[in-house]
Design an enzyme around this catalytic site. Structure first.
Site, PDB file in Angstrom:
ATOM      1  CE1 TYR A 108      28.264  57.238  29.142  1.00 22.83           C
ATOM      2  CE2 TYR A 108      26.663  57.250  30.944  1.00 22.83           C
ATOM      3  CZ  TYR A 108      27.097  57.738  29.717  1.00 22.83           C
ATOM      4  OH  TYR A 108      26.377  58.696  29.069  1.00 22.83           O
ATOM      5  CB  ALA A 117      24.060  58.802  38.950  1.00 24.99           C
ATOM      6  CB  SER A 123      20.752  60.223  45.481  1.00 19.57           C
ATOM      7  OG  SER A 123      20.431  61.385  44.728  1.00 19.57           O
ATOM      8  CG  ASP A 132      20.086  67.671  38.801  1.00 25.74           C
ATOM      9  OD1 ASP A 132      20.866  68.060  39.682  1.00 25.74           O
ATOM     10  OD2 ASP A 132      19.894  66.472  38.530  1.00 25.74           O
ATOM     11  CD  GLU A 181      26.522  66.277  39.395  1.00 27.42           C
ATOM     12  OE1 GLU A 181      25.474  66.674  39.943  1.00 27.42           O
ATOM     13  OE2 GLU A 181      26.771  65.071  39.214  1.00 27.42           O
ATOM     14  CG  HIS A 184      23.331  68.602  42.355  1.00 30.80           C
ATOM     15  ND1 HIS A 184      22.661  67.393  42.276  1.00 30.80           N
ATOM     16  CD2 HIS A 184      23.430  68.865  43.676  1.00 30.80           C
ATOM     17  CE1 HIS A 184      22.367  66.959  43.499  1.00 30.80           C
ATOM     18  NE2 HIS A 184      22.836  67.844  44.376  1.00 30.80           N
TER      19      HIS A 184
HETATM   20 ZN   LIG Z   1      21.611  66.456  40.735  1.00 30.44          ZN
END
Ligand SMILES: [Zn+2]
Length: 216
Positions: A108, A117, A123, A132, A181, A184
């Site tokens: 992308y 991400a 992260s 997730d 999200e 998540h």
């Molecule tokens: Zn996640």
């Protein structure tokens, strides 16, 4: 607006976050091993390659022991209510996160990849505190429409009772740096989860600056 007026508006704007910071005082939001660690585009994990001391396997994924216990309780309660929640992605190492991010960049481009991400070292999945989740049917996996599925609806309504929050709520991209999200889940412990508003961000709760983009 003159500089002075802009400065005044800015300082008035600071009142609410500093009250939240006082309310949330006493939590360690900086140590990678803290259950309340805040990781975002302005707050890299320290060290970036941090690996939790104890990871527990949950249906093929891994989480920190505390989060794993809470996750099992959450899925058990969902199942009792007729909702089958499955894990999609839990703990990821620095190098797994790097591969994931790189694959998004090649698919992308970097600007879009950064909204989808985290870069390695940034992260929540590296903390072992994020999972997730999905529906057993696979419906709307890792898509915003997950929010309208049985697993998405059940999790949004009940996850805080088990110490989890929806870390990237709808409409909070300017604060969190991520689009909505609903899948998540982030473990922060029951006290914090229940003290937070149902759509509040960790940044707002702990009185931190918004982190829409990386600083470098
Ligand atoms: Zn996640």
């Amino acid at each position: 607006m003159t500089g002075a007026v802009a400065g005044l508006v800015l300082s008035l704007g600071m009142i609410a976050p500093s009250v939240a910071a006082v309310a949330a005082a006493g939590y360690d939001i900086s140590s990678a091993s803290s259950l309340q660690v805040v990781v975002n585009k302005h707050r890299q994990l320290n060290p970036a390659t941090y690996v939790p001391a104890q990871l527990v396997r949950v249906q093929g994924e891994r989480l920190r022991a505390e989060a794993a216990d809470a996750y099992k309780q959450l899925t058990r309660a969902a199942k009792a209510a007729g909702v089958n929640i499955i894990p999609i992605s839990g703990y990821r190492s620095f190098s797994q996160q790097a591969s994931l991010y790189d694959s998004y960049v090649s698919q992308y481009g970097q600007a879009t990849a950064d909204t989808l991400a985290a870069r390695a070292g940034y992260s929540e999945h590296q903390t072992g505190l994020a999972m997730d989740i999905g529906n057993a049917s696979g419906t709307c996996a890792l898509q915003a429409c997950f929010a309208n599925t049985p697993a998405g609806q059940w999790a949004a309504k009940n996850c805080r009772d088990y110490g989890f929050i929806i870390r990237y709520p709808a409409g909070a991209e300017a604060t969190t740096g991520y689009t909505y999200e609903p899948w998540h889940l982030r473990y922060v412990g029951k006290n914090v989860a229940l003290d937070m508003g149902s759509t509040e961000t960790l940044e707002d709760y702990f009185g931190l600056e918004a982190a829409p983009d990386y600083l470098q």
